[in-house]
Design a protein around this motif. Sequence first.
Motif, mmCIF file in Angstrom:
data_model
loop_
_atom_site.group_PDB
_atom_site.id
_atom_site.type_symbol
_atom_site.label_atom_id
_atom_site.label_comp_id
_atom_site.label_asym_id
_atom_site.label_seq_id
_atom_site.Cartn_x
_atom_site.Cartn_y
_atom_site.Cartn_z
ATOM 1 N N ASP A 331 33.290 90.742 18.068
ATOM 2 C CA ASP A 331 32.011 90.283 17.213
ATOM 3 C C ASP A 331 32.593 90.375 15.719
ATOM 4 O O ASP A 331 31.846 90.763 14.896
ATOM 5 N N GLN A 333 32.565 87.966 13.301
ATOM 6 C CA GLN A 333 31.702 87.656 12.325
ATOM 7 C C GLN A 333 30.712 88.590 11.833
ATOM 8 O O GLN A 333 30.164 88.101 10.635
ATOM 9 N N HIS A 334 30.487 89.400 12.360
ATOM 10 C CA HIS A 334 29.378 90.360 11.914
ATOM 11 C C HIS A 334 29.961 91.634 11.321
ATOM 12 O O HIS A 334 29.192 92.621 11.150
#
Length: 358
Positions: A331, A333-334
């Motif tokens: 993940d 993008q976070h």
Amino acid sequence: MSELKNVVLKNIVKTYLGNDGKPFTAVNNINLEIKSGEFVTLLGPSGCGKTTTLRMIAGFEIPTSGDIYIGKENVSKLTPDKRDTAMVFQSYALFPHLNIFDNVAYGLKLKKLSKDVIDKKVRKILELVGLNGLEERAPNQLSGGQQQRVALARALVMEPSVLLFDEPLSNLDAKLRVYMRTEIRRIQKEVGITSVYVTHDQAEAMSMSDRIIIMNKGVIEQIGTPKEIYEKPATKFVADFIGEANILEAEIVDIADKRVNIKLADKIFSVKTDLNVGKEDKINIVIRPEAVNLVDNGDIEVNVKSSVFMGAYQDYVIELDNKEIKLVQYDPQHKKVYNTGEKAYIDLKANSIHVIRN
């Protein structure tokens, strides 16, 4: 369905004569018990002995020495037709001139069962594998996945005590393999049949098995659940073969109460282990790529040698103590993404480190 039985291999050896005239040991003194109703996978690279082992259980190969039991019966010298087993082959081995119903019914007709009994058994098993309504089709009118289910139905309809699979999904495309491994496991659980499955595909083994038997050069390296095999590999070979692993030499600083204190990049980690090791012993540590996080502050500074965006995760290679270590962070993008050439710190917990012998 026949009474479910366990499978026991005792001191099994299989030796062939090589092309050079010298004996070659394909399976070297293995001992194994497969419990009744269990789904067990033989996993390993080409030439490790897994298919030879399966073929000996089936009766297509006779052990050079040792005994094979199905239930309480020693079947070591029995031909395949005298064993309470059925095999699902990689090639499906369907009869092209027979429709689906007759392909599945073939073995029952050889047993000279009545037409009504055959009809009932075949229709019941076709419903189980999701092929009801396709009885009149020819094999070449079915998809690869459907043909594999016909092969499975043909084996199951004989009501064996043990079902054997010889790399049954290797001819299918990637998406269909994922679907079919779920289907095979669903059917096996519903029927409850003792199953032995051969593959070189880790994902198949991890997703389908109650236990995995890792083989290498004719011997068993480790037997365990998928979780045990992944989190606590017994050897360097197993750690490297299952998933991705960073395998590093480590220095033992101290030993106390089933824990070893190891030194990694000037930091001491207290790691739990069942190994009986002394302070002078050489050990390796196994760290899975997803067990390490990159952070802005910490005790161990690293250089980011490579940073590649892979969609679901960021793929890193970092330099630690002059060694390259692979990391993945999901993940991305976070999370903060570190670029090639940047400095960072690693967040590594002691319970993410596994100790094996050097």
